[in-house]
Write a protein that holds these residues in place. Sequence first.
Motif, PDB file in Angstrom:
ATOM      1  N   HIS A 114       0.831  -1.208   0.000  1.00 26.68           N
ATOM      2  CA  HIS A 114       0.000   0.000   0.000  1.00 26.68           C
ATOM      3  C   HIS A 114       0.865   1.257   0.000  1.00 26.68           C
ATOM      4  O   HIS A 114       0.567   2.236  -0.707  1.00 26.68           O
ATOM      5  N   VAL A 115       1.919   1.239   0.812  1.00 29.10           N
ATOM      6  CA  VAL A 115       2.816   2.398   0.865  1.00 29.10           C
ATOM      7  C   VAL A 115       3.499   2.608  -0.479  1.00 29.10           C
ATOM      8  O   VAL A 115       3.593   3.747  -0.991  1.00 29.10           O
ATOM      9  N   ALA A 116       4.001   1.514  -1.089  1.00 32.71           N
ATOM     10  CA  ALA A 116       4.661   1.627  -2.390  1.00 32.71           C
ATOM     11  C   ALA A 116       3.691   2.122  -3.457  1.00 32.71           C
ATOM     12  O   ALA A 116       4.069   2.913  -4.337  1.00 32.71           O
ATOM     13  N   LEU A 117       2.428   1.680  -3.386  1.00 27.25           N
ATOM     14  CA  LEU A 117       1.434   2.152  -4.350  1.00 27.25           C
ATOM     15  C   LEU A 117       1.196   3.648  -4.190  1.00 27.25           C
ATOM     16  O   LEU A 117       1.101   4.382  -5.191  1.00 27.25           O
ATOM     17  N   ALA A 118       1.099   4.118  -2.951  1.00 28.54           N
ATOM     18  CA  ALA A 118       0.880   5.553  -2.722  1.00 28.54           C
ATOM     19  C   ALA A 118       2.043   6.378  -3.260  1.00 28.54           C
ATOM     20  O   ALA A 118       1.841   7.434  -3.875  1.00 28.54           O
ATOM     21  N   ILE A 119       3.268   5.898  -3.054  1.00 27.82           N
ATOM     22  CA  ILE A 119       4.440   6.624  -3.566  1.00 27.82           C
ATOM     23  C   ILE A 119       4.426   6.651  -5.091  1.00 27.82           C
ATOM     24  O   ILE A 119       4.712   7.679  -5.722  1.00 27.82           O
ATOM     25  N   SER A 120       4.091   5.515  -5.697  1.00 30.73           N
ATOM     26  CA  SER A 120       4.049   5.440  -7.157  1.00 30.73           C
ATOM     27  C   SER A 120       2.991   6.380  -7.717  1.00 30.73           C
ATOM     28  O   SER A 120       3.240   7.115  -8.698  1.00 30.73           O
ATOM     29  N   MET A 121       1.805   6.396  -7.115  1.00 27.04           N
ATOM     30  CA  MET A 121       0.738   7.288  -7.574  1.00 27.04           C
ATOM     31  C   MET A 121       1.133   8.747  -7.387  1.00 27.04           C
ATOM     32  O   MET A 121       0.847   9.609  -8.243  1.00 27.04           O
ATOM     33  N   GLY A 122       1.804   9.045  -6.268  1.00 26.64           N
ATOM     34  CA  GLY A 122       2.243  10.419  -6.036  1.00 26.64           C
ATOM     35  C   GLY A 122       3.253  10.880  -7.068  1.00 26.64           C
ATOM     36  O   GLY A 122       3.226  12.040  -7.518  1.00 26.64           O
ATOM     37  N   ALA A 123       4.156   9.987  -7.470  1.00 29.11           N
ATOM     38  CA  ALA A 123       5.154  10.349  -8.474  1.00 29.11           C
ATOM     39  C   ALA A 123       4.500  10.610  -9.823  1.00 29.11           C
ATOM     40  O   ALA A 123       4.865  11.566 -10.538  1.00 29.11           O
ATOM     41  N   VAL A 124       3.519   9.783 -10.202  1.00 34.03           N
ATOM     42  CA  VAL A 124       2.827   9.990 -11.480  1.00 34.03           C
ATOM     43  C   VAL A 124       2.033  11.294 -11.449  1.00 34.03           C
ATOM     44  O   VAL A 124       2.017  12.065 -12.428  1.00 34.03           O
ATOM     45  N   PHE A 125       1.371  11.554 -10.326  1.00 31.64           N
ATOM     46  CA  PHE A 125       0.617  12.808 -10.205  1.00 31.64           C
ATOM     47  C   PHE A 125       1.559  14.014 -10.244  1.00 31.64           C
ATOM     48  O   PHE A 125       1.235  15.045 -10.851  1.00 31.64           O
ATOM     49  N   ALA A 126       2.727  13.900  -9.603  1.00 30.00           N
ATOM     50  CA  ALA A 126       3.693  15.002  -9.616  1.00 30.00           C
ATOM     51  C   ALA A 126       4.166  15.292 -11.035  1.00 30.00           C
ATOM     52  O   ALA A 126       4.415  16.462 -11.395  1.00 30.00           O
ATOM     53  N   HIS A 127       4.281  14.264 -11.857  1.00 30.34           N
ATOM     54  CA  HIS A 127       4.694  14.471 -13.246  1.00 30.34           C
ATOM     55  C   HIS A 127       3.662  15.300 -13.992  1.00 30.34           C
ATOM     56  O   HIS A 127       4.000  16.253 -14.723  1.00 30.34           O
ATOM     57  N   GLY A 128       2.382  14.943 -13.836  1.00 29.69           N
ATOM     58  CA  GLY A 128       1.340  15.728 -14.502  1.00 29.69           C
ATOM     59  C   GLY A 128       1.249  17.141 -13.964  1.00 29.69           C
ATOM     60  O   GLY A 128       1.038  18.103 -14.726  1.00 29.69           O
ATOM     61  N   HIS A 129       1.401  17.280 -12.646  1.00 28.56           N
ATOM     62  CA  HIS A 129       1.327  18.608 -12.039  1.00 28.56           C
ATOM     63  C   HIS A 129       2.475  19.493 -12.521  1.00 28.56           C
ATOM     64  O   HIS A 129       2.296  20.702 -12.764  1.00 28.56           O
ATOM     65  N   LEU A 130       3.673  18.918 -12.678  1.00 25.71           N
ATOM     66  CA  LEU A 130       4.839  19.698 -13.095  1.00 25.71           C
ATOM     67  C   LEU A 130       4.655  20.260 -14.498  1.00 25.71           C
ATOM     68  O   LEU A 130       5.080  21.394 -14.790  1.00 25.71           O
ATOM     69  N   PHE A 131       4.011  19.493 -15.356  1.00 21.02           N
ATOM     70  CA  PHE A 131       3.827  19.946 -16.731  1.00 21.02           C
ATOM     71  C   PHE A 131       2.468  20.625 -16.943  1.00 21.02           C
ATOM     72  O   PHE A 131       2.040  20.831 -18.078  1.00 21.02           O
ATOM     73  N   GLY A 132       1.786  20.930 -15.830  1.00 22.99           N
ATOM     74  CA  GLY A 132       0.526  21.655 -15.923  1.00 22.99           C
ATOM     75  C   GLY A 132      -0.613  20.827 -16.465  1.00 22.99           C
ATOM     76  O   GLY A 132      -1.579  21.393 -17.009  1.00 22.99           O
ATOM     77  N   GLN A 133      -0.551  19.517 -16.321  1.00 19.04           N
ATOM     78  CA  GLN A 133      -1.618  18.631 -16.804  1.00 19.04           C
ATOM     79  C   GLN A 133      -2.155  17.835 -15.615  1.00 19.04           C
ATOM     80  O   GLN A 133      -1.856  16.655 -15.435  1.00 19.04           O
TER      81      GLN A 133
END
Length: 282
Positions: A114-133
Motif C-alpha cells: 500500500h505504501v509503495a502504491l501511494a508513492i508510485s501514484m504520487g510520483a505519477v501525479f507530480a509528473h502531470g502537475h509539473l507539466f501543468g496537466q
Amino acid sequence: MKTRTVERKRLVPHTVDGETELVLDTEYIEVPLPPRDWDSLVRTGVTVIACALVTVSLIWTTASVGDLLSLATISAVAYAAGVAFDLTWIMCMGVEWLLRYDPARAAVPRRAGHVALAISMGAVFAHGHLFGQMSVGTAGAAVSLLAKGGFMIAMRVHARPLDPLTAQWVAKRRAAVDGQLAMIPVRRELLRGEALVEAERQARIAESGGSTDPDRSADRPDPSAPVRSNRSLTTKDAVRTVWDRGIREGDEAVREIAKLIGRPVSPDTVERYLRDLRAEAS
C-alpha cells in the motif's frame, strides 16, 4: 450429447500363412465430451486481465516517472529508476500471495505494498502537475490504483480460505518443517567450523614437530615384547590376539598362541580361526 473422437492403439494377433504375430491396430471411438467449465474459463480470464492491468500500469508509471526524473539525470538512468516504483508494490503482492496461508506474515508485505502504491501514484501525479496537466496526472495515478485493485480481486478468486483450526494445524506443520530447513545451513556452518578447528590443530602439531596421526605408534603393541602366558585365555581369543599383532602364518601363529595360553594347541583349530578372520578382513 456432444462427443469427441479418440484414437486408441492396441496390439492384436494377426496370422499370415499360419504364422501369428502381434501387430499394432488403430481404432477411433467416440466418447462423451464433458461440459465446458465456465468457472475455470472466467477465473483464467480474470487472471489474464489482472496481469494485463499490471503490465499497463508498469509501462505508464515507468514512462511518467522516467520522464520526471530525466529532468535531473540522463534518460537511461531515469527510466530504469522509474521501473522500481510499480515493481515494488507488484513484488509485495507476490510475497503476499506466497504467504496467503500465514496472515501474520502476509500483513507486512500487504502494508508495504500500500505504501509503495501511494508513492508510485504520487510520483505519477507530480509528473502531470509539473507539466501543468493535472487531469493527466490524476488519470495516470489511477492506472496504478486500478491495476493493484484488479490484481487483489484476482488473488481473492484463487484464494482458498482456511478455517481457524486448519490454519493452526498448517502453522504448526510449517513451523516444524521450517525448523528442519533452518537446521540445514546451521549444520553446514558447524561442520565448516569443526573442520577449521581440526585443520588449525593439525597445523599447530605439524609446526611443533609432533605427529598428526591419532593412532600413535606408542599405543600399538610391540611385536618384539615378551609374551606372558595366560591359561584362562581361550584359543579363539589367543588367535585374535596374535592376529592383531600381525601374525598371519599358521606355524608362527601356533607357536605364539601356545606361549599365550601356556599349553599346546591344535594347528587345525588355529587354522580354522585364522580362516574366519581372513574372511572377516576381506
